[in-house]
Design an enzyme around this catalytic site. Sequence first.
Site, PDB file in Angstrom:
ATOM      1  N   SER A  53      43.935  24.428  26.872  1.00 48.08           N
ATOM      2  CA  SER A  53      45.169  23.816  27.359  1.00 48.08           C
ATOM      3  C   SER A  53      45.898  23.189  26.185  1.00 48.08           C
ATOM      4  O   SER A  53      45.289  22.859  25.160  1.00 48.08           O
ATOM      5  CB  SER A  53      44.836  22.729  28.393  1.00 48.08           C
ATOM      6  OG  SER A  53      45.970  21.925  28.674  1.00 48.08           O
ATOM      7  N   TYR A  95      40.344  14.924  30.906  1.00 50.57           N
ATOM      8  CA  TYR A  95      40.736  16.331  30.978  1.00 50.57           C
ATOM      9  C   TYR A  95      41.020  16.868  29.575  1.00 50.57           C
ATOM     10  O   TYR A  95      40.535  17.938  29.193  1.00 50.57           O
ATOM     11  CB  TYR A  95      41.967  16.486  31.863  1.00 50.57           C
ATOM     12  CG  TYR A  95      42.508  17.890  31.899  1.00 50.57           C
ATOM     13  CD1 TYR A  95      41.855  18.890  32.608  1.00 50.57           C
ATOM     14  CD2 TYR A  95      43.689  18.225  31.229  1.00 50.57           C
ATOM     15  CE1 TYR A  95      42.346  20.188  32.641  1.00 50.57           C
ATOM     16  CE2 TYR A  95      44.184  19.514  31.250  1.00 50.57           C
ATOM     17  CZ  TYR A  95      43.515  20.490  31.957  1.00 50.57           C
ATOM     18  OH  TYR A  95      44.010  21.775  31.979  1.00 50.57           O
TER      19      TYR A  95
END
Length: 264
Positions: free
Chosen positions: A139, A152
């Site tokens: 990501s 995250y």
Amino acid sequence: MKIEPGTCALVTGASSGIGRAIAEALARRGAQVGLLARSLRELEALADALPGRHVALPCDVGDAAAVQAATDRFAAEAGGLDLVVANAGLTHYRTVAEQPLAEVEQMTRVNWLGTVYTVHAALPHLLAAHRGHIVVVSSGAGLRSFPAAAAYGATKAAQRGYSTALRHELAHTGVSVTTVYPGEIATALHDHERDRMPPWYRAKDARPATTLATKILKAVEHDRRELYHPPEVRLLGIVNGISPKLADRMLHRLRGASAAPRLD
């Protein structure tokens, strides 16, 4: 590697979002796809909807033994393994002070250890064949983490470090690695937390998962080291690598104060 009829591809997190889009793109190219996710019913429905013959593999990627069994089963039924896409992931956006440890542990188990378990299970098959490709879907948060997404971002940064080293370790084996850094993609990833998403998150800017899937297949075929989508994600990584303070100021201007409350 060339993706064509007869290619055997395993995709984790295949039941929805980016994983589903990748599975659909692979099936359109004639690949046989091992569809790995937790819900058997969703996987069977997807397998039936895709052109060709595919294998539903109900499995929790946070369970190493289950991932190994599913991977071995697919390789046996498909007659080999050529491409592995470690895509499964989930989010819980909260500040560190507010976040229950159970959420951090779940993201660590699925996002980070799920990648490790997937690669660990698949790599012997690829090395034995002296060919193949691994895709790790990280990501943009793995390049610069954001407030309310510390845990995250940490799992995505772990994927980044792991896949970067792995690509070098696999030199001269015939097996290669591409790391993918998506920005905001239109999926159901945040459906369970829409009411608490931070102001810097821009749902309106989310790009279609189908476009990303097409780019991933192209990146595999061209053996690209990394894929950034949209391209601005690459700029963020470059700027943050040169000067985190400059990246903070850039994000403060583009995404508002919530993206970088401290500029000192």
